[in-house]
Motif scaffolding. Sequence first.
Motif, short mmCIF file in Angstrom:
data_model
loop_
_atom_site.label_atom_id
_atom_site.label_comp_id
_atom_site.label_asym_id
_atom_site.label_seq_id
_atom_site.Cartn_x
_atom_site.Cartn_y
_atom_site.Cartn_z
N VAL A 233 7.85 -0.84 -0.09
CA VAL A 233 6.67 -0.65 0.75
C VAL A 233 7.02 0.20 1.96
O VAL A 233 6.30 1.14 2.34
N ALA A 234 8.18 -0.11 2.59
CA ALA A 234 8.61 0.64 3.77
C ALA A 234 8.87 2.10 3.42
O ALA A 234 8.51 3.00 4.20
N TYR A 235 9.48 2.33 2.25
CA TYR A 235 9.77 3.70 1.82
C TYR A 235 8.47 4.49 1.63
O TYR A 235 8.33 5.61 2.12
N PHE A 236 7.53 3.90 0.92
CA PHE A 236 6.27 4.58 0.63
C PHE A 236 5.47 4.84 1.91
O PHE A 236 4.85 5.89 2.07
N THR A 237 5.54 3.90 2.84
CA THR A 237 4.85 4.06 4.12
C THR A 237 5.39 5.27 4.88
O THR A 237 4.62 6.05 5.46
N LYS A 238 6.71 5.44 4.87
CA LYS A 238 7.31 6.59 5.55
C LYS A 238 6.87 7.90 4.91
O LYS A 238 6.58 8.88 5.61
N VAL A 239 6.84 7.95 3.58
CA VAL A 239 6.40 9.17 2.89
C VAL A 239 4.99 9.52 3.33
O VAL A 239 4.69 10.67 3.67
N LYS A 240 4.10 8.53 3.35
CA LYS A 240 2.71 8.77 3.74
C LYS A 240 2.63 9.21 5.20
O LYS A 240 1.84 10.11 5.53
N ASP A 241 3.43 8.58 6.06
CA ASP A 241 3.43 8.95 7.48
C ASP A 241 3.87 10.40 7.67
O ASP A 241 3.29 11.13 8.49
N TYR A 242 4.89 10.83 6.92
CA TYR A 242 5.37 12.21 7.04
C TYR A 242 4.31 13.21 6.56
O TYR A 242 4.12 14.27 7.17
N LEU A 243 3.63 12.87 5.47
CA LEU A 243 2.57 13.76 4.97
C LEU A 243 1.45 13.88 6.01
O LEU A 243 0.94 14.97 6.26
#
Length: 428
Positions: A233-243
């Motif tokens: 969940v933390a990994y996916f959240t970071k990807v979305k935040d960067y986008l």
Amino acid sequence: MSLKAPRGTVDTLPKDAKKWQYVESKIKSICETFHFEEIRTPLFEHTEVFQRGVGDSTDIVQKEMYTFEDRGGRSLTLRPEGTAAVSRAYVENKLFGEPNQPVKLYYFAQMFRYERPQKGRMRQLNQFGVEVLGSADPAIDAEVIDLAMTSYRALGLKSLKLVINSLGDKESRDAHRQALVEHFSPHKEELCADCQLRLTQNPLRILDCKKDKDHPAMKTAPSILDYLNEESVAYFTKVKDYLTAMGIEYVVDPNLVRGLDYYNHTAFEIMSEAEGFGAITTLAGGGRYNGLIEELGGPNTPGIGFGMGIERLLMALEAENIEIPIEDRLDCFLVAVGEDTAKEAVRIVHELRANGIQADKDYQDRKMKGQFKAADRYKAKLVLILGEEELSKQVVMLKQMDNGEQVEVPLTQLVETIQVKLQGGNEA
């Protein structure tokens, strides 16, 4: 007997090849801006590379590969996709030992898949792809997506939709896999033959089935997002935040899965929403594959990449009525008249080309009128006229075709004069 190209293949003729060259040049320039380097792998590999690297349960391996045995009894396969081949090259050439990490690669390559040919999806297809090996940073996932979106935008595409999902780490995938088996098992006999097999081999790929997509069980299938552990969940959240930080809009689709076995964590597809594009809207797809390098005999190495079909890219440009700027005018055409001018005509054209001037001449033994017609067909900017009188004086007549202006130019000053004319100058 009239020989034709094999089914599922097409000839790219010169007028279309210029479009390909423009697109490829634009994308290569973007790759350099993103600090990616080109890699070229063989057209065929040992079959095991794709069996292990793509996955035995995939349609590619089970149905679509062009596999043959060579005269030494070795099983070889024409490359059906790029990631496994690049990963094999990464391991074999020990790129994991390079001081600069991660290794950021791109390629333009022909792929071969035995499937029903349709527009933009042939048996021999052309693909642009990137692979980043050696980083588990979610920012790299966002960078790879950014590169793909930047490429499309730079070519003028606007009707795009980015869809992302997380497939989670191994723990999350195992939990989701078990939930899928429990969910679909009561409906096994109602599923197509492929999905009945997938239920035991790779149940995640049932969600990607075209035949069973309208089955009621599909609508209530467990979502991978409900089975992601805290780390995923933390990994996916970071990807979305960067986008979001880059201003890249996206839609999360929990049913998005990639057709290859090696994906985990981030998965994404870019689709065309252009009117009239067709039923199959996917332009590019990719994701993270953290266990693939180990599967091919290398060290534990995270990776992420995507593949982009060039044929489908050209279709999208056409659907959005985007004209590719093609320069189809010839710089200079030499009209030679008289038997004694042939040798000097060859020398002049050679000299012009040696100085970077695009030049051509008649090779059909046409009369002067026919040569001028050829110059018109080539849309020549300048026409040089060399007759026996000009040859004796060591000059040529230079005619600008846009305004009809004609001047006599000494052969010793020809290159310099043409260069000035082509740059928009008026010096004789």
